[in-house]
Design a protein around this motif. Sequence first.
Motif, PDB file in Angstrom:
ATOM      1  N   CYS A   1     -46.541 111.666  99.998  1.00  0.00           N
ATOM      2  CA  CYS A   1     -46.001 110.414 100.543  1.00  0.00           C
ATOM      3  C   CYS A   1     -47.000 109.268 100.471  1.00  0.00           C
ATOM      4  CB  CYS A   1     -45.579 110.616 101.992  1.00  0.00           C
ATOM      5  SG  CYS A   1     -44.235 111.803 102.226  1.00  0.00           S
TER       6      CYS A   1
ATOM      7  N   TYR B   1     -43.935 103.642 101.419  1.00  0.00           N
ATOM      8  CA  TYR B   1     -42.684 102.895 101.508  1.00  0.00           C
ATOM      9  C   TYR B   1     -41.548 103.910 101.584  1.00  0.00           C
ATOM     10  CZ  TYR B   1     -45.613  99.006 100.115  1.00  0.00           C
ATOM     11  OH  TYR B   1     -46.607  98.064 100.066  1.00  0.00           O
ATOM     12  N   TYR B   2     -40.792 103.831 102.668  1.00  0.00           N
ATOM     13  CA  TYR B   2     -39.865 104.922 102.927  1.00  0.00           C
ATOM     14  C   TYR B   2     -38.787 105.058 101.858  1.00  0.00           C
ATOM     15  CZ  TYR B   2     -36.037 101.987 104.889  1.00  0.00           C
ATOM     16  OH  TYR B   2     -35.017 101.096 105.081  1.00  0.00           O
ATOM     17  N   ARG B   3     -38.394 103.967 101.223  1.00  0.00           N
ATOM     18  CA  ARG B   3     -37.372 104.078 100.176  1.00  0.00           C
ATOM     19  C   ARG B   3     -37.905 104.882  98.982  1.00  0.00           C
ATOM     20  NH1 ARG B   3     -36.469  99.049 102.416  1.00  0.00           N
ATOM     21  NH2 ARG B   3     -34.341  98.728 103.186  1.00  0.00           N
TER      22      ARG B   3
ATOM     23  N   VAL C   1     -43.005 110.986 112.845  1.00  0.00           N
ATOM     24  CA  VAL C   1     -42.533 111.162 111.476  1.00  0.00           C
ATOM     25  C   VAL C   1     -43.241 112.332 110.808  1.00  0.00           C
ATOM     26  CG1 VAL C   1     -42.593 110.097 109.184  1.00  0.00           C
ATOM     27  CG2 VAL C   1     -41.776 108.780 111.147  1.00  0.00           C
TER      28      VAL C   1
ATOM     29  N   GLY D   1     -33.263 108.043 105.911  1.00  0.00           N
ATOM     30  CA  GLY D   1     -33.262 106.618 105.605  1.00  0.00           C
ATOM     31  C   GLY D   1     -32.759 105.792 106.776  1.00  0.00           C
TER      32      GLY D   1
ATOM     33  N   ILE E   1     -40.243 107.203  99.257  1.00  0.00           N
ATOM     34  CA  ILE E   1     -40.367 108.584  99.733  1.00  0.00           C
ATOM     35  C   ILE E   1     -39.025 109.301  99.642  1.00  0.00           C
ATOM     36  CG2 ILE E   1     -40.823 110.035 101.742  1.00  0.00           C
ATOM     37  CD1 ILE E   1     -42.835 107.918 102.662  1.00  0.00           C
ATOM     38  N   LEU E   2     -37.950 108.611 100.038  1.00  0.00           N
ATOM     39  CA  LEU E   2     -36.633 109.227 100.023  1.00  0.00           C
ATOM     40  C   LEU E   2     -36.228 109.646  98.608  1.00  0.00           C
ATOM     41  CD1 LEU E   2     -34.709 106.849 102.459  1.00  0.00           C
ATOM     42  CD2 LEU E   2     -35.690 109.075 102.969  1.00  0.00           C
TER      43      LEU E   2
ATOM     44  N   PHE F   1     -35.609 105.524 109.387  1.00  0.00           N
ATOM     45  CA  PHE F   1     -36.634 104.552 108.999  1.00  0.00           C
ATOM     46  C   PHE F   1     -36.104 103.120 109.096  1.00  0.00           C
ATOM     47  CE2 PHE F   1     -38.531 108.211 106.615  1.00  0.00           C
ATOM     48  CZ  PHE F   1     -39.746 108.211 107.291  1.00  0.00           C
TER      49      PHE F   1
END
Length: 254
Positions: A134, A143-145, A219, A172, A147-148, A175
């Motif tokens: 990550c 950046y969570y997008r 998280v 998502g 990571i997803l 976050f």
Amino acid sequence: MKRITARALACGMALAMALPGSAGQDGCVACHGNPELFVKERLLHRYYQDWIKSPHAAAGLSCADCHGGDPTATEATAAHGEALRLINPASPLYYKNQPATCGTCHADKLEQFKTSKHYQALMADLVAPTCTTCHQAMNRRPYYREILVYGCKTCHNEHNIERLPLVAERAGAVFHRLNIAKGYLGWTGLFYAAQGWPGDSKERVDAIGTKYAAAVSNVHSFDLERMDLSSIEVLDDLKLMYEAARATGETAAQ
């Protein structure tokens, strides 16, 4: 050899003016920061660029602190003598060893990660995320997008649905709520600070801020059920306080 040493020293002198603390005397920094490396070993030079702008550099951590090696050496072979390649199971940055290495400083994140199924799978030599899955390089904020798409969906996808649940959409949403909560928290704090913190507003904002920080830090446990509930609770609390702040502001304006 003299020519190489002179270049390294020249680069080191320049870095001594640019970097905090003793980084200018670090042979790793002097060599990997040399502009010539951009041409010869562009990837290594990019890692240096990541490091120089990172919290690790600001904290005084350099290459040898994680990779090993001798930062006092002026010759590459000697400098790399004790540094192990990342694919070596004895390397501090081998994928299974990363949690312990990073946890030396990030102890709270390590303790949470240890409670996760991901950590258990990682220690059992199964395919599972580790720190750099990550966080990637030294200065990369996750950046969570990304990571997803490139993290969660690598394993949690339609092809593995019989073994692993599809979690990306729910993660998502968590976050996204936390991002919105961050905005509410910042605005509400600024508003009440400008009003001189009337009543118990500071205590309430601080309490929600603590709850938000706990939700974010959780998280690393990858407990999606808990993360889902805590993100909803924090956002609901903040919306109520935000609406109260707006009403106060509108009343004052009248």
